[in-house]
Design an enzyme around this catalytic site. Structure first.
Site, short mmCIF file in Angstrom:
data_model
loop_
_atom_site.label_atom_id
_atom_site.label_comp_id
_atom_site.label_asym_id
_atom_site.label_seq_id
_atom_site.Cartn_x
_atom_site.Cartn_y
_atom_site.Cartn_z
N LYS A 1 -4.18 39.42 18.60
CA LYS A 1 -5.44 38.95 19.13
C LYS A 1 -5.58 37.89 20.18
O LYS A 1 -4.91 37.13 19.82
CB LYS A 1 -6.23 38.75 17.72
CG LYS A 1 -7.77 38.51 17.88
CD LYS A 1 -8.63 38.47 16.68
CE LYS A 1 -10.00 38.19 16.71
NZ LYS A 1 -10.69 38.03 15.55
N SER B 1 -14.69 40.40 14.82
CA SER B 1 -14.28 40.30 16.18
C SER B 1 -12.84 40.75 16.52
O SER B 1 -12.49 40.64 17.78
CB SER B 1 -14.02 38.55 16.32
OG SER B 1 -13.37 37.99 15.47
N SER C 1 -14.19 39.66 10.42
CA SER C 1 -13.45 40.02 11.58
C SER C 1 -12.28 40.93 11.37
O SER C 1 -11.94 41.59 12.44
CB SER C 1 -13.24 38.94 12.60
OG SER C 1 -14.50 38.46 12.85
#
Length: 501
Positions: A106, A182, A206
């Site tokens: 990520k 996210s 997330s």
């Protein structure tokens, strides 16, 4: 490509395009193609490498090829490390549970030496790290081949992966909708068949929100289960945790085996596992006492389809011998959620302040998105005493949830209170009040377990009539990922979720 394109049409079209463009057999000694690569989970690909049926270099090239074909439509990958990955597979990879499996990090809250992590922000667009995060070291020891980073909204501040720096990530099931946030880039990359499993982090949902939106397995582990260092001691006051989104329960379990355990100097630690989590996949969960909660702790309704998903999961659990009844913990949820915001804003202000000091200038409107400019300004007004009181409020919720689990082994709920919203609804330049309402509909169920630090998992057990995924969430007491994995594996066997193609 029309706005109403379905996921199966999208995937099939991408596979056909890839094959027609330049795909010949890609796995050694076979006639396997990209479409077959997508049938394997991470453990399956690792088994091909161990058996000699595929090499890490071949798997990497097919993953890169898949990314090149579908990412222009998905916008999942923000930073490419293709050449670094090619260099890694030319060397001898460590022998681990995932040796040779292509992997994505990520683009938020993680460091890989010599590479940029943008945090989804123009203010960090050239932030090159000179060290590896401990979790990156553990991924490498597990044999994973990191070839890029995935989209996150700026600072992970939205449950939809949309940013001024990188644009919008599209949901592979319906490209007009959000892939979640996210970790939306991770979710889209896995659901889009680029990789079978990807790194994700979770500060308010997330991991679980993208898992729900993209039809994946998403486990937020217990606070302290996975390391966050060496230079991050507690993400968002311990609200944030890192792990993966994946297509199978066994990948989620084995990945946790590869990364779990405290690092030297960690701010938090939790009880050690009783046995490898991969072994929990084969163990029966026994008869569980499950509390069904179909409305959020906050005063807002859940979408009917989300409620239907949880109720259907409750019936499935009952058919497997578990006891389910409606119940919910009791505490001042509105106050706790407000103090959640205080803690997050104070942490954002501190992080941005460090970046300002490094760059030698103050942040401005050209650096941060409007919502985050407001949040950072609010965080700078938080006093030390207010921060302490906010954290005490969050710990009070932890104790209330711990007491609730004296009666119930697990809590079952929808993962989200809404279906994946249309892109643009949760952009960080929308009016604050409108943004907060819509963001809460995504995180109203999930954030409770960031507040308490307890583990929770989203499973892709439901689909709408339009074949849009709807996640169902199970939460366990602090430290008890084992029960979640046992039940998740049982549910996966009882009601397998759709394959990617």
């Amino acid at each position: 490509m029309t706005s109403s394109i379905g996921r199966r049409q999208f995937v099939a079209g991408a596979v056909a395009a890839a094959t027609a463009a330049r795909m010949s057999p890609v796995l050694a000694g076979t006639s396997r193609t990209l479409a077959e690569y997508m049938q394997y989970d991470a453990m399956g690909l690792a088994a091909l490498v161990r058996s000699g049926d595929a090499s890490p270099a071949e798997l990497l090239e097919v993953a890169i090829s898949r990314a090149e074909q579908v990412d222009p439509s998905l916008n999942a990958i923000t930073v490419e490390h293709f050449e670094l990955a090619r260099k890694a597979v030319r060397s001898k990879l460590p022998e681990g549970p995932f040796t040779g499996v292509p992997y994505l990090l990520k683009d938020l809250g993680v460091a890989m030496k010599g590479t940029v992590t943008t945090e989804g922000s123009r203010f960090y667009r050239d932030a090159v790290h000179d060290y590896d995060s401990e979790i990156v070291r553990r991924y490498r020891r597990a044999g994973l081949v990191i070839f890029g980073k995935t989209h996150s909204p700026e600072f992970g501040s939205s449950p939809s992966s949309e940013s001024a720096l990188h644009g919008r990530t599209h949901n592979p099931w319906d490209i007009t909708r959000s892939a979640g946030g996210s970790s939306g880039g991770a979710g889209a990359a896995v659901a889009g068949g680029i990789v079978p499993m990807a790194h994700a982090t979770d500060g308010g949902g997330s991991i679980r929100i993208p898992a729900s939106s993209c039809g994946l397995v998403g486990l937020k582990p217990t606070r302290g289960r996975n390391p966050s260092g060496p230079h991050v001691y507690e993400g968002w006051d311990g609200l944030s945790a890192g792990h993966v989104v994946s297509r199978s329960v066994r990948d989620t379990a084995l990945a946790l085996d590869a990364t779990q355990g405290p690092d030297i100097g960690d701010a938090y630690a939790t009880a050690p596992r009783q046995r490898p989590y991969i072994e929990e996949c084969e163990r029966e969960p026994g008869q569980l006492r499950i509390a069904l909660m179909t409305s959020p702790m906050l005063p807002m309704p859940a979408a009917l389809e989300c409620v239907k998903a949880a109720e259907a999961a409750a019936k499935l659990c009952e058919s497997l011998g578990h006891r389910v009844e409606e119940a919910r913990p009791e505490f001042d949820a509105l106050s706790v959620w407000q103090n959640f915001g205080v803690a997050v804003n104070a942490n954002l202000a501190a992080s941005v302040g460090q970046r300002e000091k490094l760059l030698g200038r103050m942040v401005g409107p050209k650096d941060l998105e409007p919502i985050n400019l407001i949040n950072v300004a609010a965080g700078r007004k938080v006093t030390g005493a207010e921060h302490v009181l906010a954290r005490q409020s969050l710990h009070h919720a932890s104790r209330a949830l711990g007491a609730f689990h004296q009666k119930y082994d697990l809590i079952l709920s929808p993962t989200m209170a809404q279906l994946p919203p249309k892109l643009g609804v949760l952009a960080l330049d929308t009016p604050m009040q409108e943004f907060m309402i819509n963001a809460s509909l995504s995180s109203a169920f999930t954030a409770l377990y960031n507040i308490t630090g307890a583990p929770a998992i989203s499973l892709p057990l439901h689909r709408t009539e339009e074949n849009l995924p709807v996640g169902v969430m199970f939460a366990a007491p602090f430290g008890d990922e084992a029960t979640l994995i046992r039940l998740a594996a049982q549910l996966e066997r009882a009601q397998p979720w759709p394959e990617l193609a």
